[in-house]
Scaffold this active site. Structure first.
Site, PDB file in Angstrom:
ATOM      1  CB  SER A  95       1.074 -84.239  98.454  1.00 58.19           C
ATOM      2  OG  SER A  95       2.375 -84.468  97.952  1.00 58.19           O
ATOM      3  CE1 TYR A 107       3.040 -79.458 100.802  1.00 62.20           C
ATOM      4  CE2 TYR A 107       4.480 -81.339 100.411  1.00 62.20           C
ATOM      5  CZ  TYR A 107       3.467 -80.497  99.996  1.00 62.20           C
ATOM      6  OH  TYR A 107       2.867 -80.715  98.771  1.00 62.20           O
TER       7      TYR A 107
END
Length: 262
Positions: free
Chosen positions: A142, A155
């Site tokens: 990401s 995360y």
């Protein structure tokens, strides 16, 4: 998509919705037989029924946040004698809350699914690809993996791990015929971001179809890292490479603060 996967089998994790479902559809369109893995057996079966006229589809419901479940999937692949040529490590979760305000179990779940499952599946399935001299692994990282995100620290760190792990493994396997690609999308219009608090606006997100198409094109071309979607996704990673760390922290903190005020 011009990618030709006839005679190959792809395992897609998190295949019941979002990017995982789109990977399954596009890989089936390219001729790949499929193994679909996710928690929801009902959703997997519905997807499988739409694809079985094109390719062979095996459904393996499992919560890959559990080490036992990962082992169970690998055991089932052996029992069914299913060779995997393309592994798409798409399953993942994100907790967008302050670290100390969240039960530790929720934070650790991100490590279990986003990191441990990726490592375990890759370690188990990549040797067969190397032995055959073809295939590869697509790992969903990401743009969040390029900077520390207060309010989503674990995360972001998990995605940084996926990126660096993928790049390192790609270097290790560069003469093997096996491709390892890390995909670094920004926000995508899927259930993952629909459930995020605060919610993102539609204009801030890319659509799953074009994102997956771009990832698969990069994978086919042997790219180590792909930045699908808006040009701003790629640009957002440049600052993390060139700015001083203290400035990166301030920018990242400001981004999360602005989101929380919307």
């Amino acid at each position: 998509m011009t990618m030709d996967c006839r005679g190959m089998r792809a395992l897609v994790t998190g295949a019941s919705t979002g990017l995982g479902e789109e990977f399954a559809r596009q890989l089936a369109g390219a001729g790949a037989d499929l193994v679909l893995v996710a928690r929801s057996e009902a959703k997997l079966n519905r997807l499988a029924e739409t694809l079985r006229g094109k390719v062979q589809v095996t459904v393996l419901p499992a919560d890959l946040g559990s080490a036992e479940a990962v082992a169970g999937v690998l055991d089932e692949l052996k029992r069914l004698d299913l060779r995997i040529d393309i592994l798409v490590n798409n399953a993942g979760i994100g907790v967008f809350e302050d670290f100390l305000a969240t039960p530790v179990e929720k934070q650790v779940q991100q490590v279990d699914l986003n990191v441990r499952a990726v490592v375990a599946l890759t370690h188990a399935l990549a040797p067969g690809m190397v032995a055959r001299g073809r295939g590869g692994v697509i790992n969903l990282a990401s743009t969040a993996g390029f900077q520390p995100l207060a309010g989503a620290g674990v995360y972001a760190a998990s995605k940084a791990f996926v990126l660096l792990f993928s790049e390192a493994l790609s270097l290790e396997l560069e003469k093997s015929g096996v491709t390892v690609t890390a995909a670094c999308p920004g926000p995508v219009a899927t259930a993952f971001f629909a459930e995020m608090k605060p919610k993102l606006q539609a204009r801030q997100m890319d659509q799953p179809g074009p994102v997956v198409s771009e990832i698969l094109r990069g994978f086919e071309r042997g790219k180590r890292v792909v930045y699908p979607g808006k040009l701003s996704n790629r640009l957002s990673t440049w600052g993390a490479r060139w700015m001083p760390r203290t400035l990166i922290l301030k920018v990242a903190a400001g981004t999360m603060k602005n989101l929380n005020q919307k």
